[in-house]
Design a protein around this motif. Structure first.
Motif, PDB file in Angstrom:
ATOM      1  N   ALA A 152      77.199  49.650  44.222  1.00  0.00           N
ATOM      2  CA  ALA A 152      77.239  48.806  45.420  1.00  0.00           C
ATOM      3  C   ALA A 152      78.009  47.531  45.117  1.00  0.00           C
ATOM      4  O   ALA A 152      77.707  46.844  44.135  1.00  0.00           O
ATOM      5  N   ASP A 153      78.975  47.219  45.957  1.00  0.00           N
ATOM      6  CA  ASP A 153      79.775  46.009  45.760  1.00  0.00           C
ATOM      7  C   ASP A 153      78.932  44.748  45.884  1.00  0.00           C
ATOM      8  O   ASP A 153      79.256  43.711  45.289  1.00  0.00           O
ATOM      9  N   ASP A 154      77.842  44.818  46.673  1.00  0.00           N
ATOM     10  CA  ASP A 154      76.988  43.647  46.859  1.00  0.00           C
ATOM     11  C   ASP A 154      75.715  43.724  46.015  1.00  0.00           C
ATOM     12  O   ASP A 154      74.771  42.984  46.251  1.00  0.00           O
ATOM     13  N   GLY A 155      75.707  44.607  45.015  1.00  0.00           N
ATOM     14  CA  GLY A 155      74.525  44.770  44.172  1.00  0.00           C
ATOM     15  C   GLY A 155      74.580  43.917  42.918  1.00  0.00           C
ATOM     16  O   GLY A 155      75.394  42.991  42.794  1.00  0.00           O
ATOM     17  N   MET A 156      73.717  44.239  41.981  1.00  0.00           N
ATOM     18  CA  MET A 156      73.676  43.536  40.695  1.00  0.00           C
ATOM     19  C   MET A 156      74.938  43.856  39.896  1.00  0.00           C
ATOM     20  O   MET A 156      75.625  44.852  40.170  1.00  0.00           O
ATOM     21  N   PRO A 157      75.264  43.025  38.886  1.00  0.00           N
ATOM     22  CA  PRO A 157      76.464  43.290  38.089  1.00  0.00           C
ATOM     23  C   PRO A 157      76.512  44.697  37.502  1.00  0.00           C
ATOM     24  O   PRO A 157      77.580  45.309  37.424  1.00  0.00           O
ATOM     25  N   ALA A 158      75.360  45.250  37.109  1.00  0.00           N
ATOM     26  CA  ALA A 158      75.333  46.591  36.513  1.00  0.00           C
ATOM     27  C   ALA A 158      75.648  47.686  37.518  1.00  0.00           C
ATOM     28  O   ALA A 158      75.877  48.834  37.133  1.00  0.00           O
ATOM     29  N   GLU A 159      75.679  47.350  38.806  1.00  0.00           N
ATOM     30  CA  GLU A 159      75.976  48.335  39.855  1.00  0.00           C
ATOM     31  C   GLU A 159      77.443  48.320  40.267  1.00  0.00           C
ATOM     32  O   GLU A 159      77.833  49.005  41.218  1.00  0.00           O
ATOM     33  N   ARG A 160      78.253  47.562  39.543  1.00  0.00           N
ATOM     34  CA  ARG A 160      79.668  47.443  39.863  1.00  0.00           C
ATOM     35  C   ARG A 160      80.506  47.738  38.613  1.00  0.00           C
ATOM     36  O   ARG A 160      80.019  47.547  37.495  1.00  0.00           O
ATOM     37  N   PRO A 161      81.760  48.215  38.790  1.00  0.00           N
ATOM     38  CA  PRO A 161      82.428  48.504  40.063  1.00  0.00           C
ATOM     39  C   PRO A 161      81.992  49.851  40.642  1.00  0.00           C
ATOM     40  O   PRO A 161      81.578  50.762  39.910  1.00  0.00           O
ATOM     41  N   VAL A 162      82.109  49.968  41.955  1.00  0.00           N
ATOM     42  CA  VAL A 162      81.803  51.231  42.631  1.00  0.00           C
ATOM     43  C   VAL A 162      82.843  52.273  42.222  1.00  0.00           C
ATOM     44  O   VAL A 162      84.028  51.972  42.089  1.00  0.00           O
ATOM     45  N   PHE A 163      82.405  53.501  41.987  1.00  0.00           N
ATOM     46  CA  PHE A 163      83.338  54.585  41.677  1.00  0.00           C
ATOM     47  C   PHE A 163      82.912  55.844  42.423  1.00  0.00           C
ATOM     48  O   PHE A 163      81.752  55.973  42.838  1.00  0.00           O
ATOM     49  N   THR A 164      83.835  56.752  42.608  1.00  0.00           N
ATOM     50  CA  THR A 164      83.550  58.001  43.314  1.00  0.00           C
ATOM     51  C   THR A 164      83.337  59.120  42.303  1.00  0.00           C
ATOM     52  O   THR A 164      84.106  59.269  41.357  1.00  0.00           O
ATOM     53  N   ALA A 165      82.280  59.889  42.521  1.00  0.00           N
ATOM     54  CA  ALA A 165      81.950  61.001  41.622  1.00  0.00           C
ATOM     55  C   ALA A 165      81.852  62.292  42.425  1.00  0.00           C
ATOM     56  O   ALA A 165      81.350  62.301  43.544  1.00  0.00           O
ATOM     57  N   ARG A 183      74.932  52.112  30.446  1.00  0.00           N
ATOM     58  CA  ARG A 183      76.211  51.506  30.082  1.00  0.00           C
ATOM     59  C   ARG A 183      76.818  50.859  31.314  1.00  0.00           C
ATOM     60  O   ARG A 183      76.541  51.283  32.442  1.00  0.00           O
ATOM     61  N   PRO A 184      77.686  49.834  31.153  1.00  0.00           N
ATOM     62  CA  PRO A 184      78.402  49.296  32.303  1.00  0.00           C
ATOM     63  C   PRO A 184      79.296  50.375  32.910  1.00  0.00           C
ATOM     64  O   PRO A 184      79.896  51.181  32.185  1.00  0.00           O
ATOM     65  N   TYR A 185      79.383  50.389  34.219  1.00  0.00           N
ATOM     66  CA  TYR A 185      80.233  51.394  34.875  1.00  0.00           C
ATOM     67  C   TYR A 185      81.695  51.279  34.420  1.00  0.00           C
ATOM     68  O   TYR A 185      82.404  52.277  34.357  1.00  0.00           O
ATOM     69  N   ALA A 186      82.136  50.077  34.124  1.00  0.00           N
ATOM     70  CA  ALA A 186      83.522  49.894  33.699  1.00  0.00           C
ATOM     71  C   ALA A 186      83.814  50.608  32.379  1.00  0.00           C
ATOM     72  O   ALA A 186      84.965  50.882  32.052  1.00  0.00           O
ATOM     73  N   GLU A 187      82.768  50.940  31.620  1.00  0.00           N
ATOM     74  CA  GLU A 187      82.954  51.592  30.325  1.00  0.00           C
ATOM     75  C   GLU A 187      82.590  53.070  30.339  1.00  0.00           C
ATOM     76  O   GLU A 187      82.539  53.713  29.283  1.00  0.00           O
ATOM     77  N   ARG A 188      82.362  53.612  31.528  1.00  0.00           N
ATOM     78  CA  ARG A 188      81.810  54.978  31.588  1.00  0.00           C
ATOM     79  C   ARG A 188      82.770  56.041  31.076  1.00  0.00           C
ATOM     80  O   ARG A 188      82.337  57.129  30.688  1.00  0.00           O
ATOM     81  N   GLU A 189      84.064  55.766  31.039  1.00  0.00           N
ATOM     82  CA  GLU A 189      85.035  56.752  30.559  1.00  0.00           C
ATOM     83  C   GLU A 189      85.391  56.554  29.085  1.00  0.00           C
ATOM     84  O   GLU A 189      86.199  57.292  28.540  1.00  0.00           O
ATOM     85  N   THR A 190      84.804  55.539  28.456  1.00  0.00           N
ATOM     86  CA  THR A 190      85.151  55.252  27.062  1.00  0.00           C
ATOM     87  C   THR A 190      84.160  55.925  26.118  1.00  0.00           C
ATOM     88  O   THR A 190      83.004  56.171  26.486  1.00  0.00           O
ATOM     89  N   PRO A 191      84.577  56.239  24.896  1.00  0.00           N
ATOM     90  CA  PRO A 191      83.661  56.872  23.929  1.00  0.00           C
ATOM     91  C   PRO A 191      82.440  55.997  23.673  1.00  0.00           C
ATOM     92  O   PRO A 191      82.527  54.767  23.702  1.00  0.00           O
ATOM     93  N   PHE A 192      81.311  56.652  23.407  1.00  0.00           N
ATOM     94  CA  PHE A 192      80.076  55.908  23.193  1.00  0.00           C
ATOM     95  C   PHE A 192      79.228  56.603  22.133  1.00  0.00           C
ATOM     96  O   PHE A 192      79.002  57.812  22.203  1.00  0.00           O
ATOM     97  N   GLU A 193      78.769  55.845  21.170  1.00  0.00           N
ATOM     98  CA  GLU A 193      77.895  56.355  20.130  1.00  0.00           C
ATOM     99  C   GLU A 193      76.588  55.566  20.195  1.00  0.00           C
ATOM    100  O   GLU A 193      76.538  54.390  19.843  1.00  0.00           O
ATOM    101  N   PRO A 194      75.481  56.176  20.682  1.00  0.00           N
ATOM    102  CA  PRO A 194      74.226  55.424  20.808  1.00  0.00           C
ATOM    103  C   PRO A 194      73.689  54.971  19.465  1.00  0.00           C
ATOM    104  O   PRO A 194      73.834  55.655  18.449  1.00  0.00           O
ATOM    105  N   GLY A 195      73.082  53.802  19.481  1.00  0.00           N
ATOM    106  CA  GLY A 195      72.473  53.254  18.279  1.00  0.00           C
ATOM    107  C   GLY A 195      70.984  53.049  18.489  1.00  0.00           C
ATOM    108  O   GLY A 195      70.432  53.390  19.539  1.00  0.00           O
TER     109      GLY A 195
END
Length: 305
Positions: A58-71, A244-256
């Motif tokens: 949501a564009d008007d939501g919390m920072p973790a809810e942005r940016p909006v993307f289509t799935a 994870r932040p939506y802006a990083e959803r396409e980047t590699p991620f190794e959980p710690g």
């Protein structure tokens, strides 16, 4: 044949051709479109969620809810309501499973007197607020279950946790609804509360105007358009995804060790001044071994091709 008559015949032939083509196209579209008869009947206690494209966030939501993307989402089956205490007990009795809260010896309980959380010895899924408090009713969502506990239950019953995208797609009624909540845009409709949330002043005083101060029986506040209940309020629900932040959803991620899993749906503790977590785009998160008295889960199942 005169010219006028020839033109009329030609026009009739053209119209007939267009009608045939249109009929074929509509038939093809109807055959290809997902319908109630184009998939197996949902397993007991689940509903069919059609696939489609949904804007997540949501564009008007919390920072973790942005940016909006289509799935793009494939169809799936989803539990009508969160897993209940009675359902979880069946799993425990069949497998002798011991939850992480039981193994650790305590679990997190919110204290409205202080406005903070504390670890209560002996708190678990049977007595979410501790041994001195009443037992959890069978028809309420099970709580004090970690993400790992939810995965264990899912494996036992042949289901899985939903992804964040699947959860929000279902909350948006599988048609990219832009309503704030899974049922519409208001918490109270025609004098009726649509979710179990915090009323009054947070954290000082919960008036309980919706009828419950803590968890409520599943289905108490009605269904969404798809036929789901408790998609806002009552308990947060674990999802399959790492937070994870939506802006990083396409980047590699190794959980710690400090990585957290995402939760959706809000709870009876949520208030607009604090988290407004029962919005369809709202997100929360915690480590996979955490257990809280306001967090539960529901499951999904793949639709076989």
């Amino acid at each position: 044949m005169d010219r006028a008559r020839a033109s009329g015949v030609a026009l009739l032939i053209a119209v007939a051709g267009l009608a045939f083509a249109a009929g074929w196209w509509l038939t093809a579209r109807t055959t290809d479109a997902p319908t109630a008869s184009s998939h197996a009947a949902p397993p007991e206690g689940m509903i069919y969620v059609p696939g489609g494209n949904t804007r997540i966030g949501a564009d008007d939501g919390m920072p973790a809810e942005r940016p909006v993307f289509t799935a793009q989402v494939a169809p799936f089956f989803m539990d009508v309501h969160p897993v209940t205490v009675a359902q979880f007990r069946e799993f425990v009795e069949a497998t002798a499973y011991v939850t992480e809260a039981e193994r650790l010896g305590d679990a997190a309980v919110y204290d409205p007197a202080t406005g903070g959380w504390r670890l209560v010895p002996g708190a678990d899924w049977r007595r979410p607020r501790g041994p001195a408090a009443p037992a959890a009713p069978d028809d309420h969502p099970v709580t004090q279950v970690s993400w790992n506990d939810a995965v264990a239950y899912a494996g036992w019953c042949g289901k899985r946790l939903p992804t964040e995208v699947e959860w929000e797609h279902a909350a948006r009624n599988a048609r990219d609804s832009r309503d704030r909540y899974a049922w519409g845009d208001a918490l109270v409709e025609a004098g009726r509360h649509r979710a179990n949330t915090w009323q009054g002043t947070f954290p000082g005083h919960n008036t309980g105007d919706d009828g419950h101060l803590l968890t409520s029986p599943v289905g108490t506040y009605g269904e969404t358009e798809l036929g789901l209940t408790d998609m806002g309020g009552n308990v947060w629900e674990w999802t399959a995804d790492w937070f994870r932040p939506y802006a990083e959803r396409e980047t590699p991620f190794e959980p710690g060790p400090a990585s957290e899993k995402t939760q959706r749906g809000g709870s009876f503790l949520c208030h607009p001044s604090y988290c407004h977590g029962y919005r369809v785009s709202a997100r929360s998160h915690s480590t996979p071994d955490s257990a809280f008295f306001h967090v539960g889960f529901r499951l999904v199942k793949d639709v076989e091709a």
